[in-house]
Design an enzyme around this catalytic site. Structure first.
Site, mmCIF file in Angstrom:
data_model
loop_
_atom_site.group_PDB
_atom_site.id
_atom_site.type_symbol
_atom_site.label_atom_id
_atom_site.label_comp_id
_atom_site.label_asym_id
_atom_site.label_seq_id
_atom_site.Cartn_x
_atom_site.Cartn_y
_atom_site.Cartn_z
ATOM 1 N N ASP A 47 0.837 -1.207 0.000
ATOM 2 C CA ASP A 47 0.000 0.000 0.000
ATOM 3 C C ASP A 47 0.875 1.262 0.000
ATOM 4 O O ASP A 47 0.354 2.378 -0.032
ATOM 5 C CB ASP A 47 -1.018 -0.014 1.147
ATOM 6 C CG ASP A 47 -0.372 0.079 2.518
ATOM 7 O OD1 ASP A 47 0.872 0.022 2.609
ATOM 8 O OD2 ASP A 47 -1.128 0.195 3.513
ATOM 9 N N SER A 48 2.210 1.073 -0.009
ATOM 10 C CA SER A 48 3.116 2.194 -0.283
ATOM 11 C C SER A 48 2.777 2.801 -1.640
ATOM 12 O O SER A 48 3.169 3.937 -1.935
ATOM 13 C CB SER A 48 4.577 1.737 -0.256
ATOM 14 O OG SER A 48 4.751 0.574 -1.052
ATOM 15 N N LYS A 116 -1.000 -9.434 3.069
ATOM 16 C CA LYS A 116 -0.295 -8.896 4.243
ATOM 17 C C LYS A 116 -1.254 -8.038 5.052
ATOM 18 O O LYS A 116 -2.014 -7.242 4.480
ATOM 19 C CB LYS A 116 0.922 -8.069 3.810
ATOM 20 C CG LYS A 116 1.642 -7.440 4.999
ATOM 21 C CD LYS A 116 3.017 -6.933 4.624
ATOM 22 C CE LYS A 116 3.035 -5.570 4.001
ATOM 23 N NZ LYS A 116 2.412 -4.505 4.831
ATOM 24 N N GLU A 118 -1.392 -5.473 8.493
ATOM 25 C CA GLU A 118 -0.610 -4.730 9.490
ATOM 26 C C GLU A 118 -1.164 -4.960 10.886
ATOM 27 O O GLU A 118 -2.388 -4.969 11.085
ATOM 28 C CB GLU A 118 -0.643 -3.227 9.183
ATOM 29 C CG GLU A 118 0.195 -2.846 7.989
ATOM 30 C CD GLU A 118 0.426 -1.341 7.847
ATOM 31 O OE1 GLU A 118 0.117 -0.574 8.784
ATOM 32 O OE2 GLU A 118 0.911 -0.946 6.771
ATOM 33 N N GLU A 185 9.270 -3.670 10.583
ATOM 34 C CA GLU A 185 9.650 -2.388 9.984
ATOM 35 C C GLU A 185 10.184 -1.428 11.046
ATOM 36 O O GLU A 185 9.542 -1.194 12.076
ATOM 37 C CB GLU A 185 8.440 -1.768 9.256
ATOM 38 C CG GLU A 185 8.781 -0.430 8.607
ATOM 39 C CD GLU A 185 7.804 0.008 7.514
ATOM 40 O OE1 GLU A 185 6.921 -0.785 7.137
ATOM 41 O OE2 GLU A 185 7.941 1.161 7.060
HETATM 42 O O1 KIV Z 1 3.472 -1.020 1.630
HETATM 43 C C1 KIV Z 1 4.625 -1.461 1.575
HETATM 44 O O2 KIV Z 1 5.363 -1.249 0.609
HETATM 45 C C2 KIV Z 1 5.095 -2.234 2.713
HETATM 46 C C3 KIV Z 1 6.541 -2.621 2.745
HETATM 47 C C4 KIV Z 1 7.348 -1.431 3.055
HETATM 48 C C5 KIV Z 1 6.810 -3.727 3.677
HETATM 49 O O3 KIV Z 1 4.342 -2.543 3.577
#
Ligand code: KIV
Length: 267
Positions: A47-48, A116, A118, A185
């Site tokens: 989600d980056s 993934k 969080e 992280e």
């Molecule tokens: O959103 C993302 O790119 C991430 C990574 C930095 C692990 O969660």
């Protein structure tokens, strides 16, 4: 050399074998294909994207629909790596049912092979159900960017004894709920080392030092696009190289040097 398809169980096996896991983010088919061909183990549609693709100041606004669109695109470029879709803010927080339904959409529509999530506490019930359903889950602890407003910024996490202990406990709880790996992280090196030792499943670090079982970076950061961060090694000076290419292109167009006859059609 022919490569076997990487699966979630293979990622766990890599920890047992002591083989470091190499992961990067990707958000489209073209970059995903190049990165996959180079031999990555995991490609995360993170989600980056909200920041590096959409240009938002944080990851909070990107929607599930947008993430699924990016994941589906990346999936068309990935043959070997494990493709992980990142559950965006709000998709894994509302209820167990809503979380499961978002993860199912990620897999059906986005072609993700794992998702993934969080944090731990409130998400654990859903993670337990999803792993039982056959959805491989990657955890994410430490600096979880979706909590930036609670944290008050993107600083180091786990620096106090209480927070360090909470991260250790959360990691064990996530492993107990069935995750196949955990991103750590921006936590201190020593904390990442003990969490990694505590667990049978691999840790994948970003700003968490060298003792994790694997490493992940936001691809745009390691390509040298955008701001510099202490925990990122730039493998390409992307900003400078692209700037140079665009400037040369403009010059060639202005000088009528591009296109040449070879780059045109006679008819
Ligand atoms: O959103 C993302 O790119 C991430 C990574 C930095 C692990 O969660």
């Amino acid at each position: 050399m022919a490569r076997n398809k990487i699966t979630a169980p293979r990622i766990v096996e890599m920890k047992r074998e002591g083989v470091p896991i190499a992961a990067l983010t990707a958000y489209d088919a073209t970059f995903a294909a190049v990165q996959d061909k180079a031999g990555l183990d995991i490609i995360l549609v993170g989600d980056s994207a909200g920041m590096v693709v959409a240009g938002d100041p944080d990851t909070l606004s990107i929607t599930l629909d947008e993430m699924i669109f990016l994941c589906r695109n990346a999936s068309r470029g990935v043959k070997h790596a494990l493709l992980v879709g990142d559950m965006p803010f709000g998709s894994a927080q509302l209820s167990t049912e809503a979380t499961i339904s978002a993860a199912v959409r990620f897999m059906k529509e986005g072609r993700a092979e794992a998702v993934k999530v969080e944090g731990a506490g409130p998400a654990l019930a859903a993670i337990r159900r999803m792993t039982a359903m056959g959805i491989p889950i990657m955890g994410h602890l430490g600096l979880t960017p979706q909590s930036v407003n609670s944290f008050g910024g993107y600083g180091l996490r786990g620096a106090t004894d209480i927070e360090a202990q909470r991260i250790r406990d959360d990691a064990l709880a996530l492993q107990d709920a069935g995750v196949f790996s955990i991103v750590l992280e921006k936590i201190p090196i020593e904390l990442a080392r003990v969490v990694t030792e505590d667990l049978d499943v691999p840790t994948i670090g970003i700003g968490a030092g060298p003792h994790c079982d694997g490493q992940i970076l936001v691809s745009y950061d390691m390509f040298g696009l955008g701001p510099k961060f202490r925990f990122v090694r730039r493998y390409l000076e992307g900003d400078r190289l692209i700037d140079g290419a665009v400037r040369k292109y403009i010059e060639d167009v202005r000088n009528r040097d591009f296109p040449s006859e070879d780059e045109s059609f006679a008819g």
